[in-house]
Design a protein around this motif. Sequence first.
Motif, PDB file in Angstrom:
ATOM      1  N   GLN A  70       0.830  -1.199   0.000  1.00  0.00           N
ATOM      2  CA  GLN A  70       0.000   0.000   0.000  1.00  0.00           C
ATOM      3  C   GLN A  70       0.868   1.253   0.000  1.00  0.00           C
ATOM      4  O   GLN A  70       0.558   2.240  -0.682  1.00  0.00           O
ATOM      5  N   ALA A  71       1.980   1.227   0.730  1.00  0.00           N
ATOM      6  CA  ALA A  71       2.899   2.367   0.742  1.00  0.00           C
ATOM      7  C   ALA A  71       3.454   2.613  -0.656  1.00  0.00           C
ATOM      8  O   ALA A  71       3.526   3.758  -1.124  1.00  0.00           O
ATOM      9  N   ASP A  72       3.850   1.558  -1.344  1.00  0.00           N
ATOM     10  CA  ASP A  72       4.387   1.688  -2.696  1.00  0.00           C
ATOM     11  C   ASP A  72       3.335   2.263  -3.643  1.00  0.00           C
ATOM     12  O   ASP A  72       3.628   3.154  -4.458  1.00  0.00           O
ATOM     13  N   ALA A  73       2.101   1.774  -3.512  1.00  0.00           N
ATOM     14  CA  ALA A  73       1.024   2.252  -4.375  1.00  0.00           C
ATOM     15  C   ALA A  73       0.734   3.730  -4.134  1.00  0.00           C
ATOM     16  O   ALA A  73       0.526   4.495  -5.078  1.00  0.00           O
ATOM     17  N   VAL A  74       0.717   4.129  -2.869  1.00  0.00           N
ATOM     18  CA  VAL A  74       0.449   5.524  -2.511  1.00  0.00           C
ATOM     19  C   VAL A  74       1.551   6.436  -3.052  1.00  0.00           C
ATOM     20  O   VAL A  74       1.286   7.500  -3.629  1.00  0.00           O
ATOM     21  N   LEU A  75       2.791   6.016  -2.882  1.00  0.00           N
ATOM     22  CA  LEU A  75       3.921   6.857  -3.270  1.00  0.00           C
ATOM     23  C   LEU A  75       4.092   6.967  -4.778  1.00  0.00           C
ATOM     24  O   LEU A  75       4.354   8.064  -5.306  1.00  0.00           O
ATOM     25  N   PHE A  76       3.924   5.851  -5.487  1.00  0.00           N
ATOM     26  CA  PHE A  76       4.286   5.851  -6.906  1.00  0.00           C
ATOM     27  C   PHE A  76       3.085   5.741  -7.847  1.00  0.00           C
ATOM     28  O   PHE A  76       3.007   6.489  -8.821  1.00  0.00           O
ATOM     29  N   ASP A  77       2.153   4.860  -7.560  1.00  0.00           N
ATOM     30  CA  ASP A  77       0.975   4.776  -8.428  1.00  0.00           C
ATOM     31  C   ASP A  77       0.090   6.010  -8.265  1.00  0.00           C
ATOM     32  O   ASP A  77      -0.440   6.539  -9.249  1.00  0.00           O
ATOM     33  N   ALA A  78      -0.085   6.445  -7.011  1.00  0.00           N
ATOM     34  CA  ALA A  78      -0.941   7.600  -6.740  1.00  0.00           C
ATOM     35  C   ALA A  78      -0.186   8.928  -6.834  1.00  0.00           C
ATOM     36  O   ALA A  78      -0.797   9.995  -6.736  1.00  0.00           O
ATOM     37  N   GLY A  79       1.130   8.885  -6.952  1.00  0.00           N
ATOM     38  CA  GLY A  79       1.907  10.095  -7.194  1.00  0.00           C
ATOM     39  C   GLY A  79       2.303  10.912  -5.993  1.00  0.00           C
ATOM     40  O   GLY A  79       2.743  12.061  -6.139  1.00  0.00           O
ATOM     41  N   ALA A  80       2.221  10.340  -4.791  1.00  0.00           N
ATOM     42  CA  ALA A  80       2.558  11.125  -3.602  1.00  0.00           C
ATOM     43  C   ALA A  80       4.035  11.485  -3.549  1.00  0.00           C
ATOM     44  O   ALA A  80       4.397  12.588  -3.115  1.00  0.00           O
ATOM     45  N   ALA A  81       4.913  10.586  -3.979  1.00  0.00           N
ATOM     46  CA  ALA A  81       6.354  10.871  -3.927  1.00  0.00           C
ATOM     47  C   ALA A  81       6.705  12.045  -4.827  1.00  0.00           C
ATOM     48  O   ALA A  81       7.472  12.939  -4.448  1.00  0.00           O
ATOM     49  N   ALA A  82       6.138  12.076  -6.016  1.00  0.00           N
ATOM     50  CA  ALA A  82       6.425  13.163  -6.952  1.00  0.00           C
ATOM     51  C   ALA A  82       5.849  14.491  -6.473  1.00  0.00           C
ATOM     52  O   ALA A  82       6.405  15.557  -6.754  1.00  0.00           O
ATOM     53  N   ALA A  83       4.720  14.439  -5.737  1.00  0.00           N
ATOM     54  CA  ALA A  83       4.071  15.663  -5.253  1.00  0.00           C
ATOM     55  C   ALA A  83       4.789  16.258  -4.048  1.00  0.00           C
ATOM     56  O   ALA A  83       4.681  17.467  -3.783  1.00  0.00           O
ATOM     57  N   LEU A  84       5.517  15.424  -3.304  1.00  0.00           N
ATOM     58  CA  LEU A  84       6.240  15.893  -2.122  1.00  0.00           C
ATOM     59  C   LEU A  84       7.336  16.868  -2.533  1.00  0.00           C
ATOM     60  O   LEU A  84       7.946  16.728  -3.594  1.00  0.00           O
ATOM     61  N   SER A  85       7.595  17.854  -1.703  1.00  0.00           N
ATOM     62  CA  SER A  85       8.644  18.828  -2.009  1.00  0.00           C
ATOM     63  C   SER A  85       9.977  18.124  -2.273  1.00  0.00           C
ATOM     64  O   SER A  85      10.310  17.163  -1.568  1.00  0.00           O
ATOM     65  N   PRO A  86      10.747  18.583  -3.260  1.00  0.00           N
ATOM     66  CA  PRO A  86      12.069  17.988  -3.514  1.00  0.00           C
ATOM     67  C   PRO A  86      12.909  18.006  -2.233  1.00  0.00           C
ATOM     68  O   PRO A  86      12.978  19.024  -1.549  1.00  0.00           O
ATOM     69  N   GLY A  87      13.503  16.867  -1.912  1.00  0.00           N
ATOM     70  CA  GLY A  87      14.260  16.771  -0.671  1.00  0.00           C
ATOM     71  C   GLY A  87      13.401  16.503   0.540  1.00  0.00           C
ATOM     72  O   GLY A  87      13.912  16.365   1.658  1.00  0.00           O
ATOM     73  N   GLY A  88      12.082  16.425   0.339  1.00  0.00           N
ATOM     74  CA  GLY A  88      11.173  16.135   1.456  1.00  0.00           C
ATOM     75  C   GLY A  88      11.394  14.736   2.009  1.00  0.00           C
ATOM     76  O   GLY A  88      11.998  13.875   1.363  1.00  0.00           O
ATOM     77  N   VAL A  89      10.892  14.514   3.218  1.00  0.00           N
ATOM     78  CA  VAL A  89      11.123  13.247   3.919  1.00  0.00           C
ATOM     79  C   VAL A  89       9.861  12.404   3.946  1.00  0.00           C
ATOM     80  O   VAL A  89       8.808  12.869   4.416  1.00  0.00           O
ATOM     81  N   VAL A  90       9.955  11.190   3.450  1.00  0.00           N
ATOM     82  CA  VAL A  90       8.895  10.194   3.598  1.00  0.00           C
ATOM     83  C   VAL A  90       9.176   9.409   4.875  1.00  0.00           C
ATOM     84  O   VAL A  90      10.262   8.836   5.021  1.00  0.00           O
ATOM     85  N   ILE A  91       8.222   9.403   5.803  1.00  0.00           N
ATOM     86  CA  ILE A  91       8.368   8.629   7.040  1.00  0.00           C
ATOM     87  C   ILE A  91       7.383   7.464   6.993  1.00  0.00           C
ATOM     88  O   ILE A  91       6.171   7.652   7.094  1.00  0.00           O
ATOM     89  N   LEU A  92       7.899   6.265   6.811  1.00  0.00           N
ATOM     90  CA  LEU A  92       7.067   5.064   6.795  1.00  0.00           C
ATOM     91  C   LEU A  92       6.970   4.522   8.213  1.00  0.00           C
ATOM     92  O   LEU A  92       7.975   4.098   8.784  1.00  0.00           O
TER      93      LEU A  92
END
Length: 302
Positions: A70-92
């Motif tokens: 689900q984390a992978d889907a949220v970040l990459f399929d749903a585009g959350a990683a790309a929407a996060l500020s450059p250099g932003g921190v993903v906390i799993l």
Amino acid sequence: MTTVGFIGLGSMGLPMARNLLNRGFAVRGFDVKAGSLTALEQAGGTSAADAADAARGAGVLVLMVVNAAQADAVLFDAGAAAALSPGGVVILMATCPPGTVAALAAKVEAAGRRFLDAPVSGGVVGAVAGSLTIMAAGAPATYAAARPVLEAMGQRLFHVGEQPGQGAAVKTVNQLLCGVHIAVTAEAFALAAKAGVDPAVLLEIMGGSSAASWMLKDRGPRMLEAEPHVTSAVDIFVKDLGIVLEAGREAKAALPLAAAAHQMFLATSGRGEGAMDDSQVIRSYHAVNGTHPGGTRPGGAA
């Protein structure tokens, strides 16, 4: 004011987001359940239209999702990683297999964002109180950047290593102990029931003896209830002990007690009781032993 994106506003995620709001963070959250979004807004947060909207422009993105897929889907399929500020921190912060976490971290870092592997322990009670134990792994600079966010949600913070996956490994060991402790408590109560001993008396005796454990004191009383309030479901340990066994296979470590405990949780779930409180793994012991709660055998014999 730092904006924190938050995805996964369930029984733990929502109170964690509330604690961030109470500490002065702006929180924009997303969950598939509309009721969770309404609750976030009532607490002073902002609801997002989707996962990418929750992450858009945020400096930190907290994921309190079900699993690594689900984390992978949220970040990459749903585009959350790309929407996060450059250099932003993903906390799993979800419980995931160590190897899968390491692979996910590599994908996040390749996308130009930072990653912190930070699973938690403490359950719903700890999430509400802001007293969670957080086992974080990642680059020291990433941990330092994320620490104010972590401090808003937990009281016991540990930087357990610099490689993502090490936090997940610590959480895996934690869940091995928790799952086995719950199962062995149920096994002890089932033996007492087979012998006709009142489990309430057993609980009072064992709770003050060298046999005591935190799980005995916490789950034991709920094992005596027919329908206890759910603080952690049986299916959580079906998943988490599955992760434990997967980690054992990867490391070629024999984990016979974890395997036995997993089978008892799995049996409970298989009877349709997976959504019940995890203390109800005791039902599987009663089923295989022909006993009933309360220390009596079928037919009313003590």
